[in-house]
Design an enzyme around this catalytic site. Structure first.
Site, PDB file in Angstrom:
ATOM      1  N   ARG A  27       0.808  -1.216   0.000  1.00 11.07           N
ATOM      2  CA  ARG A  27       0.000   0.000   0.000  1.00 11.07           C
ATOM      3  C   ARG A  27       0.844   1.271   0.000  1.00 11.07           C
ATOM      4  O   ARG A  27       0.306   2.386  -0.069  1.00 11.07           O
ATOM      5  CB  ARG A  27      -0.915   0.025   1.232  1.00 11.07           C
ATOM      6  N   ASN A 100      -4.512   7.135   6.951  1.00  7.60           N
ATOM      7  CA  ASN A 100      -4.497   6.825   5.524  1.00  7.60           C
ATOM      8  C   ASN A 100      -5.611   7.641   4.879  1.00  7.60           C
ATOM      9  O   ASN A 100      -6.748   7.556   5.330  1.00  7.60           O
ATOM     10  CB  ASN A 100      -4.741   5.312   5.370  1.00  7.60           C
ATOM     11  N   LYS A 491       2.626  -2.725 -17.996  1.00 12.11           N
ATOM     12  CA  LYS A 491       3.500  -3.590 -17.192  1.00 12.11           C
ATOM     13  C   LYS A 491       4.952  -3.152 -17.371  1.00 12.11           C
ATOM     14  O   LYS A 491       5.695  -3.032 -16.401  1.00 12.11           O
ATOM     15  CB  LYS A 491       3.391  -5.068 -17.613  1.00 12.11           C
TER      16      LYS A 491
END
Ligand code: G6P
Length: 614
Positions: A27, A100, A491
């Protein structure tokens, strides 16, 4: 983004917090820290710039011991990655807070707090919350009450956890706009951004709802909802194992997750296929009533999930005959939308917590859609809980920031949706449909073909050597393989930092051809479909300009290696399912290029896996 963990226990919590942070690093990973009320009832803190391992190293030198603590791993929004901006933030050395989200009115609050004499030591928006809790606490001497009054002053999004040294058995946490779960142990209680962070200590979770505030003690979880009413939320058993935490024999999570694709695709299909059709209950009983009414589809997603949605558009229009629109959530949520009649709103998300996608869903709920469906990999996520219907992909936890298995299982689920929509609109929905039967047969062989495709890994690794020194790359595809080219380019740029762009091959002549020379590798996906001959002509245009071609092709496409063109043949696959299979070599190519370049494959710079801020 950012990951938070909190714990109140009879044992020392610092190892639990540290392990939780490691599991939440997906995260955010630019700085980390933890704070503990030590056994002498003093607040102590340890923070470091960089990954959680830096905090761990510091703690080895100077351990922190205590039964109550909060911890955080950060993805910077306000203020650069640095130790002083790392959480937890303290107020008057009495309160420690992790957060957060983004506090939008932090500047006004900061001015007011500075006027009241508070000194700020960071550039973050978070520090205002710590000082506000401290200021309010002076009036009440009640931590929960102080947090509650503070939250009423905040604009923006948060998941937060707070401790106070006068309350050594109390952890107060809250959520609004960012995820937070409570982990219920035996005589101990935890909170975290994601159950994954706590699987080493419990498998029982309470998912907090928007606006909830919870006070956690050793044996109690007291929750009040947005309206301030005491409320009981169910304790749910985690049933997805704890397998994600280890890389096993693999060097990186991304490689492990790439190799898991045959089995997770099989798991996503399991129990959803009959002999020659998709089972009617594959999307749940409620879907059986809803799907026949659907006249249009609106798909919303971000990042890799958006690319899955783009492939689905080709499938839904071709196979179900329904108009389908696809849009990135961050655009959709801020524009004036005209909602078509009987339109099904579909969100795609690995995490189910992406802020833009969630905001789009919340907007859509009052916009006149027929209903909402979440295709998601996280069964307990906000997106799933807030949607009318859900279809859970069975990818298992995905740790590598670059999404792999979540994407191909989303595609698998989207094909199930497409076939369910098709059946719901057949003149006789009970009759045998040869197209569906053929595709169900093809779906059954998908795990085996994915397995065979992954065996090309060594050849792809050799191919990757041609990319290590390059600065740019162009990806080409046509039809449903244009989004696959986009995913291949994403990617490559995410993990190798090579600038990569994708084009529908037919658009080459309208601009990108100007970029082609012998320094620009051009990667093309060429399955055997109606467009392969047109694609071959486009590739000739590249060859004629000295471009170096790298082609993933069907054995029957008559594309063979030649001077300036490297070709790897993939196993034969039904053209509808080909986008799923043609993704795999692009994932492996990006992976090997990144490894050759020595980048941090699982945690590429500046990114995070779960984007819970705007
Ligand atoms: C981040 C991740 C991507 C992901 C995107 C959407 O950018 O790095 O891999 O595709 O978020 O995430 P979601 O969980 O909604 O699929």
């Amino acid at each position: 983004m950012c990951g938070i963990v909190g714990a109140v226990a009879e044992r020392n919590v610092s190892a639990i917090l540290l392990e939780g942070l490691k599991r939440l690093e997906y995260r955010g990973y630019d700085s980390a820290g933890l704070a503990i009320i030590n056994t002498g009832q003093q607040l102590e803190r340890c923070r470091a710039q960089g990954k959680v391992a830096e905090v761990e190293r510091k703690l080895l030198e100077k351990p922190l011991l205590g039964h109550l603590g909060v911890a955080h791993t950060r993805w910077a929004t306000h203020g650069k990655p640095s130790e002083s901006n790392a959480h937890p933030h303290l107020s008057s050395d009495e309160i420690a807070l992790v957060h957060n989200g983004i506090i939008e009115n932090h500047e006004a609050l900061k001015n007011q707090l500075q006027a009241a004499g508070y000194l700020f030591t960071s550039e973050t928006d978070t520090e205002v919350i710590a000082h506000l809790v401290h200021q309010t606490y002076q009036q009440t001497q009640d931590l929960t009450e102080a947090v509650k009054k503070t939250l009423a002053q905040l604009e923006g999004a948060y998941a937060l956890a707070v401790i106070h040294q006068q309350h050594p058995n109390e952890l107060v946490c809250a959520r609004k706009g960012s995820p937070l779960v409570i982990g219920v142990g035996l005589g101990e209680t935890f909170c975290a951004s994601d159950p994954l962070a706590l699987l080493q200590v419990t498998d029982r979770f309470i998912y907090l709802e928007e606006g909830d505030l919870a006070t956690l003690t050793l044996n109690e979880q007291r929750i009040v909802n947005q309206q301030g009413e005491q409320i009981k939320r169910p304790i749910l058993q985690w049933e997805h194992g704890n397998q994600a935490a280890e890389k096993g024999e693999y060097r990186h999570f991304m490689l492990k997750e790439t190799y898991e694709q045959p089995s997770v695709i099989a798991a996503t299909l399991e129990g959803r296929l009959a002999d020659n059709r998709v089972l009617p209950h594959a999307l749940g009983a409620a879907a059986m009533e809803l799907l026949p009414k659907v006249k249009q589809i609106q798909i919303i997603a971000c990042g890799t999930s958006y690319h899955a949605g783009m492939v689905a558009r080709y499938w839904i229009e071709r196979l179900a005959g329904l108009p389908c629109q696809v849009e990135v959530a961050s655009e959709y949520r801020y524009r004036k939308v005209v909602v078509a009649e009987n339109c099904l709103f579909v969100t795609l998300s690995q995490s189910g917590e992406t802020a833009d996608t969630l905001a789009a869903l919340r907007f859509a709920k009052n916009a006149g859609y027929l209903g909402s469906l979440a295709i998601c990999n996280a069964p307990g996520s906000s997106l799933v809980r807030e949607s009318d219907l859900s279809l859970i992909t069975q990818a298992g936890p995905e740790i590598g920031v670059a999404s792999t298995k979540a994407f191909t299982t989303q595609l698998t689920a989207l094909l199930l949706l497409t076939l369910s929509l098709r059946r719901a609109h057949l003149p006789d929905p009970q009759a045998k449909d040869v197209v569906e039967a053929e595709l169900v047969e093809a779906l059954r062989s998908l795990p085996r073909i994915a397995e065979a495709t992954l065996k090309l890994d060594t050849q792809i690794e050799v191919m990757a050597q041609d990319f290590a020194e390059k600065n740019h790359a162009l990806f080409l595809g046509r039809g449903s393989h244009y989004p696959i080219a986009m995913e291949g380019a994403l990617k490559l740029k995410e993990i190798s930092y090579i600038h990569a762009e994708a084009y529908p091959a037919g658009e080459l002549k309208h601009g990108p051809l100007a970029l082609v020379d012998d320094t620009m590798p051009v990667i093309a996906v060429a399955p055997k479909d109606d467009l392969v001959d047109k694609l071959k002509s486009n590739l000739q245009e590249v060859r004629a300009r000295g471009g170096e071609l790298f082609v993933f092709a069907d054995p029957d496409s008559f594309l063979e290696p030649e001077d300036g063109m490297k070709v790897i043949h993939l196993p034969a696959i039904h053209d509808v399912l080909a986008p799923i299979i043609y993704t795999l070599p692009l994932q492996l190519l990006a992976y090997h290029v990144a490894v050759l370049k020595g980048t941090d494959v699982d945690q590429p710079r500046n990114l995070a896996k779960s984007v819970t801020v705007e």
